[in-house]
Design an enzyme around this catalytic site. Sequence first.
Site, PDB file in Angstrom:
ATOM      1  N   GLY A   1       0.835  -1.213   0.000  1.00  0.00           N
ATOM      2  CA  GLY A   1       0.000   0.000   0.000  1.00  0.00           C
ATOM      3  C   GLY A   1       0.859   1.248   0.000  1.00  0.00           C
TER       4      GLY A   1
ATOM      5  N   ARG B   1     -13.394   0.119   3.408  1.00  0.00           N
ATOM      6  CA  ARG B   1     -14.812  -0.277   3.466  1.00  0.00           C
ATOM      7  C   ARG B   1     -15.626   0.617   2.541  1.00  0.00           C
ATOM      8  NH1 ARG B   1     -17.302  -1.497   9.300  1.00  0.00           N
ATOM      9  NH2 ARG B   1     -19.515  -1.483   8.872  1.00  0.00           N
TER      10      ARG B   1
ATOM     11  N   ASP C   1      -3.805   3.893  18.809  1.00  0.00           N
ATOM     12  CA  ASP C   1      -4.830   3.985  19.859  1.00  0.00           C
ATOM     13  C   ASP C   1      -4.184   4.397  21.182  1.00  0.00           C
ATOM     14  OD1 ASP C   1      -6.696   2.917  17.951  1.00  0.00           O
ATOM     15  OD2 ASP C   1      -5.652   1.015  18.241  1.00  0.00           O
TER      16      ASP C   1
ATOM     17  N   HIS D   1      -8.297  -3.679  17.491  1.00  0.00           N
ATOM     18  CA  HIS D   1      -8.238  -2.305  16.982  1.00  0.00           C
ATOM     19  C   HIS D   1      -9.593  -2.029  16.316  1.00  0.00           C
ATOM     20  CE1 HIS D   1      -7.063   1.327  14.928  1.00  0.00           C
ATOM     21  NE2 HIS D   1      -7.413   0.782  13.772  1.00  0.00           N
TER      22      HIS D   1
HETATM   23  P1  NAX Z   1      -5.287   4.186   1.058  1.00  0.00           P
HETATM   24  O1  NAX Z   1      -6.566   3.746   0.432  1.00  0.00           O
HETATM   25  O2  NAX Z   1      -4.853   5.609   0.925  1.00  0.00           O
HETATM   26  O3  NAX Z   1      -4.099   3.290   0.496  1.00  0.00           O
HETATM   27  C1  NAX Z   1      -4.170   1.906   0.463  1.00  0.00           C
HETATM   28  C2  NAX Z   1      -3.223   1.446  -0.615  1.00  0.00           C
HETATM   29  O4  NAX Z   1      -3.149   0.034  -0.548  1.00  0.00           O
HETATM   30  C3  NAX Z   1      -3.686   1.794  -2.029  1.00  0.00           C
HETATM   31  O5  NAX Z   1      -2.653   2.506  -2.706  1.00  0.00           O
HETATM   32  C4  NAX Z   1      -3.972   0.448  -2.680  1.00  0.00           C
HETATM   33  O6  NAX Z   1      -3.622   0.414  -4.060  1.00  0.00           O
HETATM   34  C5  NAX Z   1      -3.040  -0.456  -1.859  1.00  0.00           C
HETATM   35  N1  NAX Z   1      -3.409  -1.870  -1.850  1.00  0.00           N
HETATM   36  C6  NAX Z   1      -4.647  -2.424  -1.757  1.00  0.00           C
HETATM   37  N2  NAX Z   1      -4.565  -3.762  -1.823  1.00  0.00           N
HETATM   38  C7  NAX Z   1      -3.245  -4.048  -1.938  1.00  0.00           C
HETATM   39  C8  NAX Z   1      -2.534  -5.262  -2.049  1.00  0.00           C
HETATM   40  N3  NAX Z   1      -3.170  -6.440  -2.096  1.00  0.00           N
HETATM   41  N4  NAX Z   1      -1.185  -5.210  -2.146  1.00  0.00           N
HETATM   42  C9  NAX Z   1      -0.538  -4.025  -2.133  1.00  0.00           C
HETATM   43  N5  NAX Z   1      -1.164  -2.837  -2.040  1.00  0.00           N
HETATM   44  C10 NAX Z   1      -2.498  -2.856  -1.940  1.00  0.00           C
HETATM   45  O7  NAX Z   1      -5.386   3.734   2.589  1.00  0.00           O
HETATM   46  P2  NAX Z   1      -4.561   4.276   3.834  1.00  0.00           P
HETATM   47  O8  NAX Z   1      -5.225   5.485   4.364  1.00  0.00           O
HETATM   48  O9  NAX Z   1      -3.131   4.336   3.491  1.00  0.00           O
HETATM   49  O10 NAX Z   1      -4.882   3.099   4.897  1.00  0.00           O
HETATM   50  C11 NAX Z   1      -4.362   1.810   4.722  1.00  0.00           C
HETATM   51  C12 NAX Z   1      -4.971   0.862   5.733  1.00  0.00           C
HETATM   52  O11 NAX Z   1      -4.628   1.255   7.063  1.00  0.00           O
HETATM   53  C13 NAX Z   1      -6.505   0.785   5.706  1.00  0.00           C
HETATM   54  O12 NAX Z   1      -6.900  -0.563   5.814  1.00  0.00           O
HETATM   55  C14 NAX Z   1      -6.889   1.528   6.969  1.00  0.00           C
HETATM   56  O13 NAX Z   1      -8.161   1.118   7.449  1.00  0.00           O
HETATM   57  C15 NAX Z   1      -5.779   1.130   7.893  1.00  0.00           C
HETATM   58  N6  NAX Z   1      -5.592   1.922   9.112  1.00  0.00           N
HETATM   59  C16 NAX Z   1      -5.156   1.292  10.215  1.00  0.00           C
HETATM   60  C17 NAX Z   1      -4.911   1.965  11.398  1.00  0.00           C
HETATM   61  C18 NAX Z   1      -4.426   1.252  12.625  1.00  0.00           C
HETATM   62  O14 NAX Z   1      -4.307   1.910  13.656  1.00  0.00           O
HETATM   63  N7  NAX Z   1      -4.138  -0.045  12.604  1.00  0.00           N
HETATM   64  C19 NAX Z   1      -5.187   3.426  11.495  1.00  0.00           C
HETATM   65  C20 NAX Z   1      -5.209   4.118  10.181  1.00  0.00           C
HETATM   66  C21 NAX Z   1      -5.889   3.348   9.085  1.00  0.00           C
HETATM   67  O15 NAX Z   1      -7.277   3.468   9.257  1.00  0.00           O
END
Ligand code: NAX
Length: 330
Positions: free
Chosen positions: A11, A92, A158, A186
Amino acid sequence: MREPVRVAITGAAGQIGYSLLFRLASGEVFGADTPVELNLVELPAAAKVAEGTAMELEDCAFKTLKKITIHDTPEKGFEGVNWALLVGSKPRGPGMERNDLIRDNGHIFVGQGKALARAASNVNVVVVGNPCNTNALIAQHNCRDIAPTRFTAMTMLDENRAKYQLAKKAGVDVREVQNLAIWGNHSSTMVPDFENATIGGRRVTDVITDRAWLEGEFFTTVQKRGAAIIAARGKSSAASAAGACIDQIKNLLRKTPAGEWFSMAVASDGNAYDVPAGLIFSFPVRSLGDGKGYEIVKDVKLSDFAKKKIGETTKELLEEREVVKNMLVK
Ligand code: NAX
């Protein structure tokens, strides 16, 4: 100069990736004398954006950045890496049920777990992509060649959120707040444990005597902070999530001082706090300081209030495990 540290970030073209990569490259995390190699792992559709980010990384002329490569498969992207930061996952969509999201994203982590087993051996895995606990569980089950303890999910954001809320309420600097454990998932059932945290060395409950605020507004503010950020910004947390990921890596790299702990979701060994073995559950943990070893702190005293809340988040994680049971290799 030392041996390079190889870091894969899935990502990488996303929001969190954009905040994370520059800090990893800068020397801030692994030290000024440790070269860093970054493997940017993306979907083919986002490869162009990843190329743009790589160009900007070059333009920073970081002295510690030795190499950047871009990959559209995890097998290539994970080759020989020391850290795999699994950030990429599907957000989502409108009207999508949580269980659909869990199932959809689960497949990504089946593939990435298998790819890790083939491509890396000495690797720490930090899962950020949501639902991060269950995604880490899936990756770990599909990667039996690597010790389960090397798989973690991030609850440091968190913890940071909770610490700031307590500091603000008490009118002190955030550094005064210590040992704030996040328990469980989380998600909105997470348990920010104010009862075992301290402010300036004193129990939080002695400094903030408004128990109704602690059990009410404080709890829900931390549990629902992610949604509040989306409502305000129109996008989910990014820089703060990247910062928390950096904090987790730094915590794993340094020995946790005696008597202190930090929050990280790790596989339960089934011997503490009634958390079934194998669940990826956020506990208070202490790092041994070698970059990979840590222990769950097992002597934290829990009130009936905390036990009840921890029971609820445990139940939710068991339900999530049930949803993905077909993806878990026995
Ligand atoms: P974005 O939608 O900006 O970026 C996600 C990226 O992942 C995109 O560029 C997409 O092309 C890529 N991607 C999707 N499937 C992939 C795969 N199979 N292999 C490689 N790349 C892939 O999301 P972003 O804001 O960067 O958030 C990323 C993730 O972090 C989300 O799932 C989000 O919910 C999660 N979070 C987790 C947090 C935590 O505390 N654990 C907090 C922040 C965030 O909400």
